[in-house]
Motif scaffolding. Structure first.
Motif, mmCIF file in Angstrom:
data_model
loop_
_atom_site.group_PDB
_atom_site.id
_atom_site.type_symbol
_atom_site.label_atom_id
_atom_site.label_comp_id
_atom_site.label_asym_id
_atom_site.label_seq_id
_atom_site.Cartn_x
_atom_site.Cartn_y
_atom_site.Cartn_z
ATOM 1 N N ARG A 100 0.835 -1.203 0.000
ATOM 2 C CA ARG A 100 0.000 0.000 0.000
ATOM 3 C C ARG A 100 0.871 1.254 0.000
ATOM 4 O O ARG A 100 0.588 2.218 -0.714
ATOM 5 N N ALA A 101 1.939 1.237 0.782
ATOM 6 C CA ALA A 101 2.853 2.376 0.805
ATOM 7 C C ALA A 101 3.478 2.597 -0.564
ATOM 8 O O ALA A 101 3.614 3.737 -1.030
ATOM 9 N N GLN A 102 3.851 1.522 -1.231
ATOM 10 C CA GLN A 102 4.433 1.616 -2.561
ATOM 11 C C GLN A 102 3.449 2.233 -3.540
ATOM 12 O O GLN A 102 3.799 3.115 -4.338
ATOM 13 N N ALA A 103 2.187 1.819 -3.469
ATOM 14 C CA ALA A 103 1.162 2.345 -4.375
ATOM 15 C C ALA A 103 0.925 3.840 -4.131
ATOM 16 O O ALA A 103 0.774 4.614 -5.080
ATOM 17 N N ILE A 104 0.925 4.259 -2.868
ATOM 18 C CA ILE A 104 0.674 5.659 -2.534
ATOM 19 C C ILE A 104 1.779 6.551 -3.103
ATOM 20 O O ILE A 104 1.515 7.587 -3.735
ATOM 21 N N VAL A 105 3.033 6.155 -2.884
ATOM 22 C CA VAL A 105 4.150 6.984 -3.335
ATOM 23 C C VAL A 105 4.251 6.978 -4.854
ATOM 24 O O VAL A 105 4.520 8.027 -5.473
ATOM 25 N N CYS A 106 4.023 5.840 -5.480
ATOM 26 C CA CYS A 106 4.050 5.794 -6.946
ATOM 27 C C CYS A 106 2.937 6.653 -7.536
ATOM 28 O O CYS A 106 3.134 7.328 -8.553
ATOM 29 N N ALA A 107 1.772 6.660 -6.890
ATOM 30 C CA ALA A 107 0.677 7.516 -7.361
ATOM 31 C C ALA A 107 1.069 8.977 -7.269
ATOM 32 O O ALA A 107 0.771 9.770 -8.172
ATOM 33 N N ALA A 108 1.756 9.352 -6.190
ATOM 34 C CA ALA A 108 2.197 10.739 -6.042
ATOM 35 C C ALA A 108 3.139 11.132 -7.175
ATOM 36 O O ALA A 108 2.987 12.192 -7.793
ATOM 37 N N ALA A 109 4.110 10.275 -7.476
ATOM 38 C CA ALA A 109 5.067 10.564 -8.545
ATOM 39 C C ALA A 109 4.389 10.566 -9.913
ATOM 40 O O ALA A 109 4.686 11.416 -10.766
ATOM 41 N N ARG A 110 3.493 9.622 -10.132
ATOM 42 C CA ARG A 110 2.784 9.555 -11.416
ATOM 43 C C ARG A 110 1.924 10.787 -11.632
ATOM 44 O O ARG A 110 1.913 11.380 -12.721
ATOM 45 N N GLU A 111 1.183 11.196 -10.601
ATOM 46 C CA GLU A 111 0.280 12.329 -10.745
ATOM 47 C C GLU A 111 1.041 13.630 -11.006
ATOM 48 O O GLU A 111 0.586 14.471 -11.794
ATOM 49 N N VAL A 112 2.187 13.825 -10.354
ATOM 50 C CA VAL A 112 2.916 15.074 -10.578
ATOM 51 C C VAL A 112 3.525 15.103 -11.988
ATOM 52 O O VAL A 112 3.703 16.176 -12.571
ATOM 53 N N PHE A 113 3.786 13.930 -12.560
ATOM 54 C CA PHE A 113 4.233 13.888 -13.953
ATOM 55 C C PHE A 113 3.053 14.135 -14.892
ATOM 56 O O PHE A 113 3.147 14.912 -15.851
ATOM 57 N N GLU A 114 1.915 13.496 -14.615
ATOM 58 C CA GLU A 114 0.745 13.668 -15.470
ATOM 59 C C GLU A 114 0.228 15.106 -15.463
ATOM 60 O O GLU A 114 -0.144 15.646 -16.504
ATOM 61 N N GLU A 115 0.201 15.742 -14.286
ATOM 62 C CA GLU A 115 -0.460 17.029 -14.142
ATOM 63 C C GLU A 115 0.482 18.224 -14.197
ATOM 64 O O GLU A 115 0.027 19.350 -14.401
ATOM 65 N N ALA A 116 1.774 17.997 -13.992
ATOM 66 C CA ALA A 116 2.719 19.117 -14.015
ATOM 67 C C ALA A 116 3.890 18.892 -14.951
ATOM 68 O O ALA A 116 4.702 19.798 -15.153
ATOM 69 N N GLY A 117 4.013 17.700 -15.523
ATOM 70 C CA GLY A 117 5.126 17.421 -16.432
ATOM 71 C C GLY A 117 6.466 17.306 -15.731
ATOM 72 O O GLY A 117 7.504 17.531 -16.358
ATOM 73 N N VAL A 118 6.456 16.969 -14.444
ATOM 74 C CA VAL A 118 7.688 16.844 -13.657
ATOM 75 C C VAL A 118 7.869 15.388 -13.278
ATOM 76 O O VAL A 118 6.957 14.755 -12.729
ATOM 77 N N LEU A 119 9.051 14.837 -13.563
ATOM 78 C CA LEU A 119 9.312 13.419 -13.336
ATOM 79 C C LEU A 119 10.366 13.241 -12.253
ATOM 80 O O LEU A 119 11.526 13.633 -12.414
ATOM 81 N N LEU A 120 9.957 12.629 -11.159
ATOM 82 C CA LEU A 120 10.846 12.383 -10.027
ATOM 83 C C LEU A 120 11.461 10.994 -10.178
ATOM 84 O O LEU A 120 11.146 10.046 -9.456
ATOM 85 N N ALA A 121 12.354 10.887 -11.133
ATOM 86 C CA ALA A 121 13.021 9.622 -11.430
ATOM 87 C C ALA A 121 14.364 9.917 -12.073
ATOM 88 O O ALA A 121 14.602 11.029 -12.572
ATOM 89 N N GLY A 122 15.243 8.937 -12.063
ATOM 90 C CA GLY A 122 16.560 9.134 -12.651
ATOM 91 C C GLY A 122 17.194 7.833 -13.101
ATOM 92 O O GLY A 122 16.703 6.745 -12.774
ATOM 93 N N PRO A 123 18.277 7.904 -13.856
ATOM 94 C CA PRO A 123 18.951 6.700 -14.335
ATOM 95 C C PRO A 123 19.622 5.898 -13.221
ATOM 96 O O PRO A 123 19.876 4.708 -13.376
ATOM 97 N N THR A 124 19.893 6.542 -12.090
ATOM 98 C CA THR A 124 20.457 5.857 -10.927
ATOM 99 C C THR A 124 19.721 6.314 -9.684
ATOM 100 O O THR A 124 18.917 7.250 -9.720
ATOM 101 N N ALA A 125 20.035 5.687 -8.565
ATOM 102 C CA ALA A 125 19.341 5.981 -7.320
ATOM 103 C C ALA A 125 19.704 7.334 -6.729
ATOM 104 O O ALA A 125 19.056 7.784 -5.772
ATOM 105 N N ASP A 126 20.732 7.993 -7.267
ATOM 106 C CA ASP A 126 21.120 9.302 -6.730
ATOM 107 C C ASP A 126 21.163 10.388 -7.801
ATOM 108 O O ASP A 126 21.805 11.421 -7.623
#
Length: 277
Positions: A100-126
Protein backbone atom coordinates in the motif's frame (compact mmCIF):
# COMPACT_ATOMS: atom_id res chain seq x y z
CA UNK A 1 -3.15 24.34 16.47
CA UNK A 2 -6.89 24.77 15.94
CA UNK A 3 -8.17 26.17 12.65
CA UNK A 4 -11.74 27.13 11.83
CA UNK A 5 -13.28 27.66 8.39
CA UNK A 6 -16.67 28.94 7.35
CA UNK A 7 -18.85 26.34 5.66
CA UNK A 8 -20.63 27.48 2.47
CA UNK A 9 -24.44 27.28 2.82
CA UNK A 10 -24.78 24.62 0.12
CA UNK A 11 -22.32 22.33 1.92
CA UNK A 12 -24.04 22.90 5.25
CA UNK A 13 -27.41 22.03 3.68
CA UNK A 14 -25.92 18.89 2.17
CA UNK A 15 -24.53 17.85 5.56
CA UNK A 16 -27.93 18.39 7.20
CA UNK A 17 -29.67 16.23 4.57
CA UNK A 18 -27.03 13.53 4.97
CA UNK A 19 -27.68 13.38 8.72
CA UNK A 20 -31.48 13.64 8.45
CA UNK A 21 -31.70 10.82 5.91
CA UNK A 22 -29.36 8.55 7.84
CA UNK A 23 -27.10 7.87 4.88
CA UNK A 24 -23.99 5.69 5.12
CA UNK A 25 -20.65 7.37 4.35
CA UNK A 26 -18.97 6.48 1.06
CA UNK A 27 -15.72 4.53 1.35
CA UNK A 28 -12.81 6.94 0.79
CA UNK A 29 -10.65 6.30 -2.26
CA UNK A 30 -6.91 6.15 -1.58
CA UNK A 31 -5.14 9.16 -3.12
CA UNK A 32 -1.89 11.14 -3.09
CA UNK A 33 -0.98 14.77 -3.74
CA UNK A 34 2.33 16.65 -4.02
CA UNK A 35 3.39 20.11 -2.90
CA UNK A 36 5.97 20.90 -5.55
CA UNK A 37 8.41 23.56 -4.31
CA UNK A 38 11.02 25.77 -5.97
CA UNK A 39 13.23 28.59 -4.60
CA UNK A 40 11.73 32.03 -5.06
CA UNK A 41 15.11 33.69 -5.64
CA UNK A 42 17.11 33.01 -8.81
CA UNK A 43 20.08 30.68 -8.49
CA UNK A 44 23.20 32.40 -7.21
CA UNK A 45 21.39 35.04 -5.15
CA UNK A 46 21.11 35.19 -1.36
CA UNK A 47 17.39 35.89 -1.06
CA UNK A 48 15.38 33.12 0.59
CA UNK A 49 11.87 31.82 0.36
CA UNK A 50 10.13 29.43 -1.98
CA UNK A 51 7.07 29.06 -4.18
CA UNK A 52 4.56 26.24 -4.34
CA UNK A 53 2.84 25.02 -7.50
CA UNK A 54 -0.97 25.19 -7.61
CA UNK A 55 -3.46 24.10 -10.23
CA UNK A 56 -7.12 25.04 -10.54
CA UNK A 57 -9.40 22.08 -11.19
CA UNK A 58 -11.80 22.43 -14.11
CA UNK A 59 -15.41 23.02 -13.09
CA UNK A 60 -16.61 19.60 -14.27
CA UNK A 61 -14.34 17.72 -11.84
CA UNK A 62 -14.78 16.87 -8.17
CA UNK A 63 -13.86 20.03 -6.23
CA UNK A 64 -13.91 21.93 -9.53
CA UNK A 65 -12.92 25.58 -9.47
CA UNK A 66 -10.66 25.00 -6.47
CA UNK A 67 -6.92 25.57 -6.43
CA UNK A 68 -5.07 22.49 -5.22
CA UNK A 69 -1.79 20.62 -5.53
CA UNK A 70 -1.20 18.08 -8.31
CA UNK A 71 -2.60 14.72 -7.27
CA UNK A 72 -5.26 12.11 -7.69
CA UNK A 73 -6.44 8.62 -6.89
CA UNK A 74 -4.21 5.57 -6.57
CA UNK A 75 -4.45 3.20 -9.55
CA UNK A 76 -4.01 -0.60 -9.34
CA UNK A 77 -0.80 -0.44 -11.37
CA UNK A 78 0.83 1.99 -8.95
CA UNK A 79 2.01 -0.85 -6.71
CA UNK A 80 4.16 -2.27 -9.52
CA UNK A 81 6.80 0.46 -9.86
CA UNK A 82 10.13 0.08 -8.09
CA UNK A 83 10.47 2.78 -5.44
CA UNK A 84 14.25 2.94 -5.47
CA UNK A 85 14.16 2.58 -1.67
CA UNK A 86 13.13 -0.10 0.81
CA UNK A 87 9.29 -0.12 0.85
CA UNK A 88 9.32 -1.51 4.39
CA UNK A 89 10.84 1.71 5.75
CA UNK A 90 8.28 3.79 3.90
CA UNK A 91 5.48 1.54 5.14
CA UNK A 92 6.62 2.14 8.69
CA UNK A 93 6.59 5.90 8.11
CA UNK A 94 3.06 5.77 6.66
CA UNK A 95 1.93 3.14 9.19
CA UNK A 96 0.66 0.75 6.54
CA UNK A 97 1.80 -2.34 4.66
CA UNK A 98 4.62 -2.18 2.07
CA UNK A 99 2.42 -2.76 -0.99
CA UNK A 100 0.00 0.00 0.00
CA UNK A 101 2.85 2.38 0.81
CA UNK A 102 4.43 1.62 -2.56
CA UNK A 103 1.16 2.35 -4.38
CA UNK A 104 0.67 5.66 -2.53
CA UNK A 105 4.15 6.98 -3.34
CA UNK A 106 4.05 5.79 -6.95
CA UNK A 107 0.68 7.52 -7.36
CA UNK A 108 2.20 10.74 -6.04
CA UNK A 109 5.07 10.56 -8.54
CA UNK A 110 2.78 9.55 -11.42
CA UNK A 111 0.28 12.33 -10.75
CA UNK A 112 2.92 15.07 -10.58
CA UNK A 113 4.23 13.89 -13.95
CA UNK A 114 0.74 13.67 -15.47
CA UNK A 115 -0.46 17.03 -14.14
CA UNK A 116 2.72 19.12 -14.02
CA UNK A 117 5.13 17.42 -16.43
CA UNK A 118 7.69 16.84 -13.66
CA UNK A 119 9.31 13.42 -13.34
CA UNK A 120 10.85 12.38 -10.03
CA UNK A 121 13.02 9.62 -11.43
CA UNK A 122 16.56 9.13 -12.65
CA UNK A 123 18.95 6.70 -14.34
CA UNK A 124 20.46 5.86 -10.93
CA UNK A 125 19.34 5.98 -7.32
CA UNK A 126 21.12 9.30 -6.73
CA UNK A 127 20.39 11.18 -9.97
CA UNK A 128 17.33 12.81 -11.53
CA UNK A 129 16.50 12.98 -15.20
CA UNK A 130 16.79 16.45 -16.76
CA UNK A 131 14.38 18.18 -19.13
CA UNK A 132 11.31 16.05 -19.86
CA UNK A 133 9.38 18.56 -21.96
CA UNK A 134 10.31 17.19 -25.40
CA UNK A 135 7.88 15.63 -27.84
CA UNK A 136 8.84 12.04 -26.97
CA UNK A 137 8.28 12.67 -23.28
CA UNK A 138 4.99 14.40 -23.99
CA UNK A 139 3.83 11.38 -26.01
CA UNK A 140 4.70 9.14 -23.06
CA UNK A 141 2.88 11.43 -20.63
CA UNK A 142 -0.25 11.42 -22.78
CA UNK A 143 -0.14 7.62 -23.01
CA UNK A 144 0.13 7.50 -19.23
CA UNK A 145 -2.89 9.77 -18.79
CA UNK A 146 -4.90 7.66 -21.24
CA UNK A 147 -3.83 4.51 -19.32
CA UNK A 148 -2.34 3.12 -22.51
CA UNK A 149 0.95 2.94 -20.61
CA UNK A 150 1.60 2.10 -16.97
CA UNK A 151 3.94 4.18 -14.84
CA UNK A 152 6.08 1.15 -14.02
CA UNK A 153 6.32 0.35 -17.76
CA UNK A 154 7.33 3.94 -18.55
CA UNK A 155 10.19 3.77 -16.05
CA UNK A 156 11.34 0.36 -17.29
CA UNK A 157 11.26 1.43 -20.93
CA UNK A 158 13.48 4.41 -20.16
CA UNK A 159 15.70 2.54 -17.71
CA UNK A 160 14.81 4.89 -14.88
CA UNK A 161 14.47 4.47 -11.13
CA UNK A 162 11.68 6.18 -9.22
CA UNK A 163 13.18 8.60 -6.69
CA UNK A 164 10.77 7.99 -3.83
CA UNK A 165 13.35 9.52 -1.50
CA UNK A 166 12.56 12.92 -3.05
CA UNK A 167 8.98 12.71 -1.79
CA UNK A 168 8.72 13.55 1.91
CA UNK A 169 5.45 12.53 3.62
CA UNK A 170 3.74 15.54 5.17
CA UNK A 171 0.15 14.77 6.21
CA UNK A 172 -2.98 12.74 5.59
CA UNK A 173 -6.50 14.10 5.06
CA UNK A 174 -9.81 12.26 4.85
CA UNK A 175 -12.86 13.87 3.24
CA UNK A 176 -15.82 14.47 5.61
CA UNK A 177 -18.33 11.63 5.82
CA UNK A 178 -21.23 13.55 4.29
CA UNK A 179 -19.43 14.13 0.96
CA UNK A 180 -20.56 11.77 -1.85
CA UNK A 181 -16.99 11.49 -3.19
CA UNK A 182 -14.45 10.89 -0.46
CA UNK A 183 -10.67 10.55 -0.54
CA UNK A 184 -8.07 9.32 1.90
CA UNK A 185 -5.22 11.51 0.67
CA UNK A 186 -1.56 11.45 1.62
CA UNK A 187 0.25 14.77 1.13
CA UNK A 188 3.93 14.86 0.14
CA UNK A 189 6.46 17.65 -0.40
CA UNK A 190 9.03 17.56 -3.22
CA UNK A 191 11.51 20.05 -4.67
CA UNK A 192 11.39 20.79 -8.40
CA UNK A 193 14.38 18.91 -9.88
CA UNK A 194 17.08 21.00 -11.53
CA UNK A 195 16.71 21.17 -15.30
CA UNK A 196 12.97 20.48 -15.19
CA UNK A 197 10.10 22.93 -15.57
CA UNK A 198 6.42 22.66 -14.79
CA UNK A 199 4.12 22.68 -17.77
CA UNK A 200 0.41 23.46 -17.98
CA UNK A 201 -0.39 20.08 -19.49
CA UNK A 202 -3.22 18.63 -17.43
CA UNK A 203 -6.66 18.48 -18.98
CA UNK A 204 -7.96 18.47 -15.40
CA UNK A 205 -6.74 22.04 -14.76
CA UNK A 206 -7.68 25.34 -16.38
CA UNK A 207 -5.04 27.51 -14.65
CA UNK A 208 -1.72 27.00 -12.89
CA UNK A 209 0.59 29.22 -10.87
CA UNK A 210 3.75 29.34 -8.78
CA UNK A 211 3.12 31.40 -5.66
CA UNK A 212 4.58 31.97 -2.20
CA UNK A 213 2.56 30.02 0.41
CA UNK A 214 1.77 33.13 2.48
CA UNK A 215 0.52 35.00 -0.59
CA UNK A 216 -1.68 32.05 -1.59
CA UNK A 217 -3.21 31.94 1.89
CA UNK A 218 -3.80 35.70 1.87
CA UNK A 219 -5.54 35.51 -1.50
CA UNK A 220 -7.70 32.63 -0.27
CA UNK A 221 -8.67 34.57 2.86
CA UNK A 222 -9.59 37.57 0.70
CA UNK A 223 -11.65 35.14 -1.42
CA UNK A 224 -9.73 36.03 -4.55
CA UNK A 225 -9.09 32.32 -5.10
CA UNK A 226 -11.03 29.27 -3.93
CA UNK A 227 -9.30 26.58 -1.88
CA UNK A 228 -10.49 23.79 0.37
CA UNK A 229 -9.41 23.87 4.04
CA UNK A 230 -6.73 21.14 3.68
CA UNK A 231 -5.00 23.20 0.98
CA UNK A 232 -5.08 26.38 3.07
CA UNK A 233 -3.88 24.64 6.22
CA UNK A 234 -1.04 22.88 4.41
CA UNK A 235 0.08 26.15 2.82
CA UNK A 236 0.14 27.74 6.28
CA UNK A 237 2.20 24.86 7.64
CA UNK A 238 4.87 24.88 4.94
CA UNK A 239 4.78 28.68 4.82
CA UNK A 240 6.06 28.74 8.40
CA UNK A 241 9.37 27.39 7.07
CA UNK A 242 11.93 29.91 5.73
CA UNK A 243 13.25 27.74 2.89
CA UNK A 244 12.88 24.38 1.17
CA UNK A 245 15.50 22.67 3.34
CA UNK A 246 13.50 23.71 6.40
CA UNK A 247 10.33 22.22 4.89
CA UNK A 248 12.03 18.84 4.55
CA UNK A 249 13.43 19.10 8.06
CA UNK A 250 9.93 19.82 9.36
CA UNK A 251 8.51 16.89 7.36
CA UNK A 252 10.85 14.49 9.15
CA UNK A 253 9.31 15.47 12.50
CA UNK A 254 5.68 15.19 11.44
CA UNK A 255 3.22 12.30 11.86
CA UNK A 256 2.06 11.87 8.26
CA UNK A 257 -0.07 8.79 8.91
CA UNK A 258 -2.37 10.46 11.43
CA UNK A 259 -5.57 11.29 9.54
CA UNK A 260 -6.96 14.82 9.64
CA UNK A 261 -10.71 15.16 9.35
CA UNK A 262 -12.87 18.10 10.43
CA UNK A 263 -15.52 18.49 13.08
CA UNK A 264 -18.58 20.16 11.57
CA UNK A 265 -20.58 22.51 13.80
CA UNK A 266 -23.93 23.47 12.28
CA UNK A 267 -25.30 25.19 15.38
CA UNK A 268 -22.73 27.84 16.32
CA UNK A 269 -23.59 31.51 16.72
CA UNK A 270 -21.18 32.42 13.89
CA UNK A 271 -22.82 30.02 11.46
CA UNK A 272 -21.72 26.57 10.22
CA UNK A 273 -17.97 26.01 10.63
CA UNK A 274 -15.35 23.33 10.15
CA UNK A 275 -12.90 22.88 13.01
CA UNK A 276 -9.55 21.15 12.45
CA UNK A 277 -7.20 20.17 15.27
Amino acid sequence: MVEEFEVPPEIADHARRFAAEGRSPAVPRLAATVLLLRPTAPAGTTAGGFDVYLIRRVAAMAFGGMYAFPGGGVDPGDSQADLGIDPAALAQRLETDPERAQAIVCAAAREVFEEAGVLLAGPTADTVVGDVSGDDWEAARRALVARDLGFADLLRQRDLTLRADLLAPWSRWITPEFEPRRFDTYFFVAALPGGQVTRDVSGEADHTMWIRPAEAVARAERREVAMLPPTVMTLKQVGACPDIASVFAAAADREPATPMTPTLDLTGDRGPRFTYR
